[in-house]
Scaffold this motif. Structure first.
Motif, PDB file in Angstrom:
ATOM      1  N   UNK A  84       0.837  -1.197   0.000  1.00 37.95           N
ATOM      2  CA  UNK A  84       0.000   0.000   0.000  1.00 37.95           C
ATOM      3  C   UNK A  84       0.875   1.252   0.000  1.00 37.95           C
ATOM      4  N   UNK A  85       0.677   2.156  -0.978  1.00 38.33           N
ATOM      5  CA  UNK A  85       1.491   3.382  -1.005  1.00 38.33           C
ATOM      6  C   UNK A  85       1.283   4.254   0.232  1.00 38.33           C
ATOM      7  N   UNK A  86       0.066   4.288   0.737  1.00 38.53           N
ATOM      8  CA  UNK A  86      -0.206   5.087   1.940  1.00 38.53           C
ATOM      9  C   UNK A  86       0.537   4.497   3.140  1.00 38.53           C
ATOM     10  N   UNK A  87       0.532   3.177   3.254  1.00 40.37           N
ATOM     11  CA  UNK A  87       1.244   2.520   4.357  1.00 40.37           C
ATOM     12  C   UNK A  87       2.747   2.744   4.238  1.00 40.37           C
ATOM     13  N   UNK A  88       3.259   2.750   3.002  1.00 40.30           N
ATOM     14  CA  UNK A  88       4.693   2.967   2.803  1.00 40.30           C
ATOM     15  C   UNK A  88       5.082   4.383   3.238  1.00 40.30           C
ATOM     16  N   UNK A  89       4.275   5.365   2.858  1.00 43.66           N
ATOM     17  CA  UNK A  89       4.556   6.752   3.256  1.00 43.66           C
ATOM     18  C   UNK A  89       4.457   6.899   4.777  1.00 43.66           C
ATOM     19  N   UNK A  90       3.426   6.293   5.367  1.00 49.48           N
ATOM     20  CA  UNK A  90       3.275   6.352   6.824  1.00 49.48           C
ATOM     21  C   UNK A  90       4.435   5.632   7.519  1.00 49.48           C
ATOM     22  N   UNK A  91       4.820   4.488   6.989  1.00 54.67           N
ATOM     23  CA  UNK A  91       5.947   3.744   7.559  1.00 54.67           C
ATOM     24  C   UNK A  91       7.236   4.523   7.475  1.00 54.67           C
ATOM     25  N   UNK A  92       7.432   5.206   6.333  1.00 57.41           N
ATOM     26  CA  UNK A  92       8.637   6.016   6.201  1.00 57.41           C
ATOM     27  C   UNK A  92       8.627   7.188   7.180  1.00 57.41           C
ATOM     28  N   UNK A  93       7.463   7.797   7.347  1.00 56.67           N
ATOM     29  CA  UNK A  93       7.363   8.918   8.295  1.00 56.67           C
ATOM     30  C   UNK A  93       7.687   8.450   9.719  1.00 56.67           C
ATOM     31  N   UNK A  94       7.162   7.306  10.092  1.00 56.03           N
ATOM     32  CA  UNK A  94       7.445   6.754  11.423  1.00 56.03           C
ATOM     33  C   UNK A  94       8.926   6.418  11.547  1.00 56.03           C
ATOM     34  N   UNK A  95       9.461   5.755  10.516  1.00 55.01           N
ATOM     35  CA  UNK A  95      10.882   5.383  10.525  1.00 55.01           C
ATOM     36  C   UNK A  95      11.779   6.614  10.632  1.00 55.01           C
ATOM     37  N   UNK A  96      11.490   7.639   9.828  1.00 55.09           N
ATOM     38  CA  UNK A  96      12.310   8.854   9.839  1.00 55.09           C
ATOM     39  C   UNK A  96      12.206   9.578  11.179  1.00 55.09           C
ATOM     40  N   UNK A  97      10.996   9.677  11.721  1.00 52.96           N
ATOM     41  CA  UNK A  97      10.814  10.367  12.992  1.00 52.96           C
ATOM     42  C   UNK A  97      11.508   9.670  14.146  1.00 52.96           C
TER      43      UNK A  97
END
Length: 88
Positions: free
Chosen positions: A55-68
């Motif tokens: 899921x592209x939305x999950x990937x963006x959310x996962x990246x945001x969590x990972x980066x934060x």
């Protein structure tokens, strides 16, 4: 007697200083290793899970969590490392 006492005191002081410095640098090295392991765990849990979902939305959310989380840990670890180095 005074010369012997002075030599023993100097030897003891140098030995304790060497052991203290070694322990301090080992603590800094352990902190660096802990950061590496934490980064690996964050990558596996936050990014690989979301990439495998497709899921592209999950990937963006996962990246945001990972980066934060990675940024927060970097800041905390660097501050702790500077603090430990300053204590030396």
């Amino acid at each position: 007697s005074t010369l012997t006492s002075f030599c023993l005191f100097t030897l003891e002081l140098r030995t304790l200083g060497m052991v203290s410095n070694t322990a301090s640098y080992l603590r800094l090295w352990a902190l660096s290793l802990a950061h590496t392991e934490l980064a690996t765990v964050f990558w596996e849990k936050a990014m690989l899970t979301t990439i495998n979902s497709g899921s592209p939305i999950a990937i963006v959310a996962g990246y945001a969590i990972f980066a934060g989380v990675t940024f927060a840990v970097l800041i905390v670890m660097d501050v702790l490392e500077c603090f430990l180095h300053a204590l030396r």
